[in-house]
Design an enzyme around this catalytic site. Structure first.
Site, PDB file in Angstrom:
ATOM      1  N   LYS A  59     -26.978 -43.004 -13.000  1.00 22.79           N
ATOM      2  CA  LYS A  59     -27.266 -41.613 -12.662  1.00 22.79           C
ATOM      3  C   LYS A  59     -26.804 -41.287 -11.236  1.00 22.79           C
ATOM      4  O   LYS A  59     -26.207 -40.226 -11.000  1.00 22.79           O
ATOM      5  CB  LYS A  59     -28.759 -41.340 -12.817  1.00 22.79           C
ATOM      6  CG  LYS A  59     -29.252 -41.403 -14.260  1.00 22.79           C
ATOM      7  CD  LYS A  59     -30.746 -41.180 -14.357  1.00 22.79           C
ATOM      8  CE  LYS A  59     -31.225 -41.219 -15.797  1.00 22.79           C
ATOM      9  NZ  LYS A  59     -32.698 -40.996 -15.909  1.00 22.79           N
ATOM     10  N   SER A  75     -32.933 -42.154 -10.238  1.00 23.76           N
ATOM     11  CA  SER A  75     -34.129 -42.871 -10.668  1.00 23.76           C
ATOM     12  C   SER A  75     -34.283 -42.805 -12.177  1.00 23.76           C
ATOM     13  O   SER A  75     -33.850 -41.835 -12.822  1.00 23.76           O
ATOM     14  CB  SER A  75     -35.380 -42.276  -9.994  1.00 23.76           C
ATOM     15  OG  SER A  75     -36.538 -43.015 -10.324  1.00 23.76           O
ATOM     16  N   ASP A  76     -34.885 -43.844 -12.730  1.00 22.56           N
ATOM     17  CA  ASP A  76     -35.171 -43.871 -14.164  1.00 22.56           C
ATOM     18  C   ASP A  76     -36.483 -44.618 -14.370  1.00 22.56           C
ATOM     19  O   ASP A  76     -36.690 -45.689 -13.787  1.00 22.56           O
ATOM     20  CB  ASP A  76     -34.051 -44.559 -14.939  1.00 22.56           C
ATOM     21  CG  ASP A  76     -34.203 -44.375 -16.436  1.00 22.56           C
ATOM     22  OD1 ASP A  76     -34.034 -43.234 -16.903  1.00 22.56           O
ATOM     23  OD2 ASP A  76     -34.504 -45.354 -17.142  1.00 22.56           O
ATOM     24  N   THR A  77     -37.368 -44.044 -15.151  1.00 21.89           N
ATOM     25  CA  THR A  77     -38.678 -44.641 -15.401  1.00 21.89           C
ATOM     26  C   THR A  77     -38.829 -45.005 -16.864  1.00 21.89           C
ATOM     27  O   THR A  77     -38.550 -44.180 -17.743  1.00 21.89           O
ATOM     28  CB  THR A  77     -39.804 -43.678 -14.974  1.00 21.89           C
ATOM     29  OG1 THR A  77     -39.659 -43.359 -13.582  1.00 21.89           O
ATOM     30  CG2 THR A  77     -41.172 -44.304 -15.201  1.00 21.89           C
ATOM     31  N   GLY A 112     -36.694 -47.697 -11.895  1.00 20.46           N
ATOM     32  CA  GLY A 112     -35.531 -48.161 -11.165  1.00 20.46           C
ATOM     33  C   GLY A 112     -35.087 -47.059 -10.228  1.00 20.46           C
ATOM     34  O   GLY A 112     -35.130 -45.873 -10.588  1.00 20.46           O
TER      35      GLY A 112
END
Length: 200
Positions: A59, A75-77, A112
């Site tokens: 991203k 960010s990635d959750t 992340g």
């Protein structure tokens, strides 16, 4: 007076209103440019932390390609039950099944994060929080699924919303479960000189 002020151009590579609110709560000023890249499914046996970091990097790289001169935060959750990554439910029945599978047990929420500087320098990491759900009966879980809140949430719940009724306790960062490990992100931005304390 704000806790922090932004002194270098910063772009949040996410359209998440939760991440936006968290950064704004610390006084940060930034632009929002959601990433437009595909989000590939995890590979068989891929470590959840590695997957979360890889998604954050994808991203950030996607946004950085067309936004030179700024720091890009991606960010990635994800929600992990045992070692299985739970995505966003495709429909209400799946949302019910997903939440039900988490009741009465612990799971992990992993975010992340990736920060890319204007000169291409980058740092990435993952933050993990353990969440424990209380045991609930089917009618309560179905009623929650029917609210629609779980529809676009990884793991099919929102700890900052009505989904709070499910949570018996957490170990780790609360904001991480919301969608961004705020303390770690701010620490990183300070270390890169993107933000500084106070208004002075």
């Amino acid at each position: 007076m704000s806790i922090y002020r932004t002194v270098k151009p910063l772009i949040l590579g996410s359209g998440s209103p939760r991440r936006k609110d968290l950064l704004q709560s610390a006084g940060l000023e930034f632009k929002i440019t959601p990433a437009t890249c595909d989000e590939p499914a995890p590979l068989p046996g891929q470590d959840p932390k590695d997957y979360a970091i890889k998604m954050a990097e994808l991203k950030a790289e996607n946004v950085a390609a067309s936004n030179k001169g700024a720091y890009i935060l991606g960010s990635d959750t994800i929600v992990v039950r045992d070692m299985e990554i739970l995505g966003k439910p495709k429909h209400r029945e799946e949302a019910y099944q997903m939440v039900k599978s988490l009741c009465g047990r612990k799971h992990k929420v992993i975010s992340g994060c990736a920060l890319i500087s204007p000169d291409g320098e980058r740092i990435s990491y993952a933050v993990s929080t353990e969440v424990e759900f209380i045991e609930f009966n089917d009618p309560a879980v179905r009623a929650y699924a029917a609210t629609g809140e779980p529809d676009d949430k990884a793991g099919a719940y929102a700890i900052q919303g009505q989904g709070a009724f499910l949570v018996k306790g957490i170990c780790g960062s609360y904001t991480n479960v919301v969608g961004l490990p705020l303390a770690k992100v701010l620490e990183t931005l300070v270390s890169y000189g993107v933000i500084v304390p106070g208004d002075g």
